[in-house]
Design a protein around this motif. Structure first.
Motif, PDB file in Angstrom:
ATOM      1  N   THR A 166       0.836  -1.209   0.000  1.00 38.36           N
ATOM      2  CA  THR A 166       0.000   0.000   0.000  1.00 38.36           C
ATOM      3  C   THR A 166       0.869   1.257   0.000  1.00 38.36           C
ATOM      4  N   LEU A 167       1.893   1.264   0.855  1.00 41.18           N
ATOM      5  CA  LEU A 167       2.787   2.423   0.921  1.00 41.18           C
ATOM      6  C   LEU A 167       3.578   2.593  -0.378  1.00 41.18           C
ATOM      7  N   ALA A 168       3.992   1.484  -0.986  1.00 39.91           N
ATOM      8  CA  ALA A 168       4.747   1.551  -2.241  1.00 39.91           C
ATOM      9  C   ALA A 168       3.867   2.082  -3.372  1.00 39.91           C
ATOM     10  N   LYS A 169       2.617   1.634  -3.451  1.00 40.85           N
ATOM     11  CA  LYS A 169       1.699   2.117  -4.488  1.00 40.85           C
ATOM     12  C   LYS A 169       1.465   3.616  -4.367  1.00 40.85           C
ATOM     13  N   ALA A 170       1.506   4.126  -3.134  1.00 43.85           N
ATOM     14  CA  ALA A 170       1.329   5.566  -2.904  1.00 43.85           C
ATOM     15  C   ALA A 170       2.614   6.335  -3.179  1.00 43.85           C
ATOM     16  N   GLY A 171       3.718   5.612  -3.374  1.00 44.96           N
ATOM     17  CA  GLY A 171       5.000   6.265  -3.619  1.00 44.96           C
ATOM     18  C   GLY A 171       5.714   6.674  -2.341  1.00 44.96           C
ATOM     19  N   TYR A 172       5.273   6.150  -1.203  1.00 46.99           N
ATOM     20  CA  TYR A 172       5.839   6.532   0.089  1.00 46.99           C
ATOM     21  C   TYR A 172       7.077   5.730   0.476  1.00 46.99           C
ATOM     22  N   VAL A 173       7.197   4.516  -0.065  1.00 51.16           N
ATOM     23  CA  VAL A 173       8.381   3.694   0.212  1.00 51.16           C
ATOM     24  C   VAL A 173       8.887   3.072  -1.078  1.00 51.16           C
ATOM     25  N   GLU A 174      10.176   2.747  -1.058  1.00 52.45           N
ATOM     26  CA  GLU A 174      10.780   1.963  -2.134  1.00 52.45           C
ATOM     27  C   GLU A 174      11.144   0.616  -1.545  1.00 52.45           C
ATOM     28  N   ILE A 175      10.856  -0.437  -2.297  1.00 51.72           N
ATOM     29  CA  ILE A 175      11.170  -1.790  -1.861  1.00 51.72           C
ATOM     30  C   ILE A 175      12.206  -2.355  -2.818  1.00 51.72           C
ATOM     31  N   GLU A 176      13.305  -2.795  -2.265  1.00 57.52           N
ATOM     32  CA  GLU A 176      14.415  -3.328  -3.057  1.00 57.52           C
ATOM     33  C   GLU A 176      14.599  -4.796  -2.705  1.00 57.52           C
ATOM     34  N   LYS A 177      14.572  -5.642  -3.722  1.00 57.73           N
ATOM     35  CA  LYS A 177      14.789  -7.073  -3.512  1.00 57.73           C
ATOM     36  C   LYS A 177      16.132  -7.430  -4.138  1.00 57.73           C
ATOM     37  N   LEU A 178      16.989  -8.046  -3.331  1.00 59.78           N
ATOM     38  CA  LEU A 178      18.314  -8.407  -3.812  1.00 59.78           C
ATOM     39  C   LEU A 178      18.758  -9.699  -3.151  1.00 59.78           C
ATOM     40  N   PHE A 179      19.929 -10.181  -3.542  1.00 58.91           N
ATOM     41  CA  PHE A 179      20.507 -11.372  -2.932  1.00 58.91           C
ATOM     42  C   PHE A 179      21.786 -10.987  -2.233  1.00 58.91           C
ATOM     43  N   VAL A 180      21.926 -11.473  -1.022  1.00 55.93           N
ATOM     44  CA  VAL A 180      23.149 -11.304  -0.255  1.00 55.93           C
ATOM     45  C   VAL A 180      23.714 -12.713  -0.121  1.00 55.93           C
ATOM     46  N   GLY A 181      24.781 -12.955  -0.860  1.00 55.07           N
ATOM     47  CA  GLY A 181      25.237 -14.335  -0.997  1.00 55.07           C
ATOM     48  C   GLY A 181      24.188 -15.066  -1.805  1.00 55.07           C
ATOM     49  N   ARG A 182      23.669 -16.118  -1.263  1.00 52.33           N
ATOM     50  CA  ARG A 182      22.603 -16.861  -1.947  1.00 52.33           C
ATOM     51  C   ARG A 182      21.236 -16.641  -1.306  1.00 52.33           C
ATOM     52  N   ARG A 183      21.211 -15.739  -0.356  1.00 49.13           N
ATOM     53  CA  ARG A 183      19.971 -15.518   0.378  1.00 49.13           C
ATOM     54  C   ARG A 183      19.250 -14.271  -0.128  1.00 49.13           C
TER      55      ARG A 183
END
Length: 103
Positions: A50-67
């Motif tokens: 909900t917050l991301a759709k409003a532009g209030y937060v950015e969500i970053e998905k990444l891998f640290v090692g294999r996790r």
């Protein structure tokens, strides 16, 4: 000045309060945020969407090692909206205190 209906919900208010304590470019890991606001994965994920759709937060998905790691940060728009909502709440509190003093 009025309430921000997106931030006003208590879980989203807590999320934005935590994220606004960070430096501008700093992000918080999903599991740490979840522990700080004491909610479940699903509940936090839904509120972050909900917050991301409003532009209030950015969500970053990444891998640290294999996790996989999900990191969240408040955007400039989100920080501004949070400050505005807090100002709205302060105004309500100030008005209530002024009324109490008059009695």
């Amino acid at each position: 000045m009025s309430a921000d209906d997106i931030i006003h919900q208590s879980t989203r208010l807590r999320i934005m309060a935590v994220l606004n304590r960070l430096e501008r470019r700093e992000a918080l890991e999903f599991t740490r945020l979840k522990a700080m606001i004491e909610t479940t994965d699903g509940n936090l994920g839904a509120h972050l969407d909900t917050l991301a759709k409003a532009g209030y937060v950015e969500i970053e998905k990444l891998f640290v090692g294999r996790r996989p790691q999900t990191r969240v940060k408040a955007t400039t728009v989100g920080r501004r909206a949070f400050r505005g909502h807090i100002a709205f709440l302060r105004k309500i509190i100030d008005q209530a205190q002024a009324t109490q003093r008059r009695k």
